[in-house]
Design an enzyme around this catalytic site. Structure first.
Site, PDB file in Angstrom:
ATOM      1  N   GLY A 216     -12.495 -57.128  51.122  1.00  0.00           N
ATOM      2  CA  GLY A 216     -12.771 -56.742  49.747  1.00  0.00           C
ATOM      3  C   GLY A 216     -13.132 -57.912  48.851  1.00  0.00           C
ATOM      4  CB  CYS A 217     -11.716 -61.308  48.461  1.00  0.00           C
ATOM      5  SG  CYS A 217     -10.070 -60.921  47.840  1.00  0.00           S
ATOM      6  N   GLY A 218     -14.518 -60.689  49.765  1.00  0.00           N
ATOM      7  CA  GLY A 218     -15.860 -61.118  50.139  1.00  0.00           C
ATOM      8  C   GLY A 218     -16.931 -60.244  49.526  1.00  0.00           C
TER       9      GLY A 218
ATOM     10  CD  GLN B 175     -15.677 -64.987  47.398  1.00  0.00           C
ATOM     11  OE1 GLN B 175     -16.101 -64.983  48.560  1.00  0.00           O
ATOM     12  NE2 GLN B 175     -14.784 -65.865  46.982  1.00  0.00           N
TER      13      GLN B 175
END
Length: 475
Positions: free
Chosen positions: A394-396, A399
């Protein structure tokens, strides 16, 4: 098993336009679509001359970076002839286009099918969609009916801008813009806000075409050497300096090259991974004979121009903080360019110049930031939703969504407009305080002029460089 997604340092910035606009359902599909729609670049016998070669190499470099390949067909009479461009004179023209990322085709494998063809010079094509790169002095044009302008003068940024606009049309076609590649494109670098594409094709009065270049800046300070900054450097290297060593360029950037920079930076090659961007650009400019100095740190509030440093500045930064410092550095003339960042507005170009009635710190247009809204919209597209459903980090994904869309042809067109400002001043015109243009649309640029003309140090071109003789024509 978690889905694999590219990192921010790897994702092609042009491909992100397809992803964020919803044209694909998976991240990897963008590359396949670009491969299937890559244009073919064809150069005729005129490519033995300087302006045609500048257009050719611009088209090849931008095509190779956007589409990850660039099929090129050269007229046999020029393929083994010399490349005339600064820094490339040790190569044949065929070697130069291959070094730029092209696949040099022979006549028997130059089939284009339904893909667009970008034509430079005189060439017979069998393509369904054909874009003719043409120019006259300061005027750039892309025709769709085979018509051509006289293709004269030594204002090399005109053929460069025309080539970049042709590649822009091919990319907009991939994005689903129905009229792309079927409409006339034009840009008058001498009178950008006064000349429509239709009037360019109809023919302009001599005074609207701009003068032969007689004066060029003696130095410049380039701040930011990414996408836009390398567009500046690409265009600057092509200017007709009789002796490039008379010009000194101060190059400022604090960042290193990553994989994604290959898709936008005009000088980035695979072997440059991990190098400082300043070193990459300095090497290219020094190879063309220019003197360079390097500053590898951010533009800071305490930065002040020394009297011996360049008085002309070209800024290619993407943060608000350095832009707000421009009026305080001590430059005699500064050109700042902002580019769009979303899947639709990435072709937008906004230019501010200084000195101005308004300080760089107070310009209202620089007070907002739309990256949050842009990222939220991107995450609603199928490629992001499908990757999330498949277990992608999810963080990727966040970004990736926050990363800007960019394309090298936009940087080149913006650089042509930006560099034209000091060139126009050196030839008697007033600066544009503001100038807005969209490289992906046919609308006329909008601008506002200054009341006074700033002074910029210059060197003279030679008589032979001012004409179509000497470096502009071979033989």
């Amino acid at each position: 098993m978690n889905a694999i997604i590219p990192s921010v340092e790897e994702l092609s910035r042009p491909a992100k336009a397809l992803i964020d606009s919803g044209r694909v359902t998976a991240f990897g599909d963008a590359a396949d679509i670009l491969t299937a729609n890559v244009p073919t670049v064809i150069a005729g016998a005129e490519a033995s001359s300087y302006g045609y070669q500048a257009a050719l190499l611009t088209a090849v470099e931008t095509t190779a970076r956007v589409f990850a390949q660039a099929p090129v067909y050269l007229a046999p009479v020029v393929a083994d002839g010399p490349c005339l461009l600064p820094g490339l004179s040790h190569l044949t023209l065929a070697e130069a286009v291959v070094q730029a990322g092209a696949h040099h085709m022979r006549a028997d494998d130059a089939s284009v099918g339904s893909r667009p063809v970008i034509v430079i010079g005189t060439a017979a094509t069998t393509g369904i969609v054909s874009l003719q790169v043409t120019w006259d002095h300061w005027v750039a044009s892309v025709g769709t009916t085979g018509g051509r302008l006289p293709e004269r003068g030594n204002m090399v940024l005109a053929p460069v801008a025309a080539a970049a606009l042709a590649v822009a049309e091919c990319f907009k076609r991939v994005l689903g813009v129905d009229e792309a590649c079927y409409r006339q494109r034009g840009l008058n670098l001498w009178q950008p806000d006064q000349t429509s594409p239709n009037s360019i094709q109809a023919g302009l009065e001599e005074e609207a075409l701009g003068p032969v270049l007689q004066f060029l800046p003696k130095s410049a300070w380039m701040v930011g050497l990414g996408h836009l900054g390398q567009g500046y450097a690409w265009c600057w290297r092509l200017l007709p300096y009789l002796d490039p060593s008379q010009c000194e360029l101060l190059l400022q950037d604090f960042d290193k090259v990553n994989v994604a920079n290959r898709s936008t930076g005009m000088f980035v090659k695979p072997e440059h991974l991990g190098l400082m961007k300043s070193r990459v650009v300095a090497s290219a400019l020094e190879g063309a004979g220019f003197k360079t100095r390097i500053v590898e740190r951010r533009l800071l509030p305490e930065t002040l121009r020394h009297p011996n440093e360049p008085e002309l500045a070209l800024l290619g930064v993407d943060k608000l903080e350095p832009r707000r410092l421009i009026s305080n550095i001590g430059w005699a003339f500064a050109v700042d360019v902002g580019l769009g960042a979303g899947p639709v507005d990435f072709t937008g170009i906004s230019i501010h110049t200084f000195p101005s009635r308004t300080s760089s710190h107070d310009l209202a247009a620089w007070q907002g930031h739309g990256s949050t809204n842009r990222a939220a919209h991107a995450q609603q597209q199928d490629a992001y939703r499908n990757a999330e459903a498949a277990g992608a980090d999810g963080c990727g994904l966040v970004q990736l969504a926050e990363t800007a869309v960019a394309a090298p042809f936009v940087g080149v067109v913006a650089a042509c407009l930006a560099l034209s400002e000091p060139l126009r001043i050196l030839h008697g015109q007033k600066q544009h305080i503001t100038l807005s243009y969209d490289a992906g649309r046919t609308a006329l640029p909008r601008g506002s002029r200054a009341a006074e003309v700033p002074r910029i140090g210059f060197v003279e071109t030679s008589r032979e460089v001012r004409t179509q003789e000497g470096p502009w024509r071979s033989g």
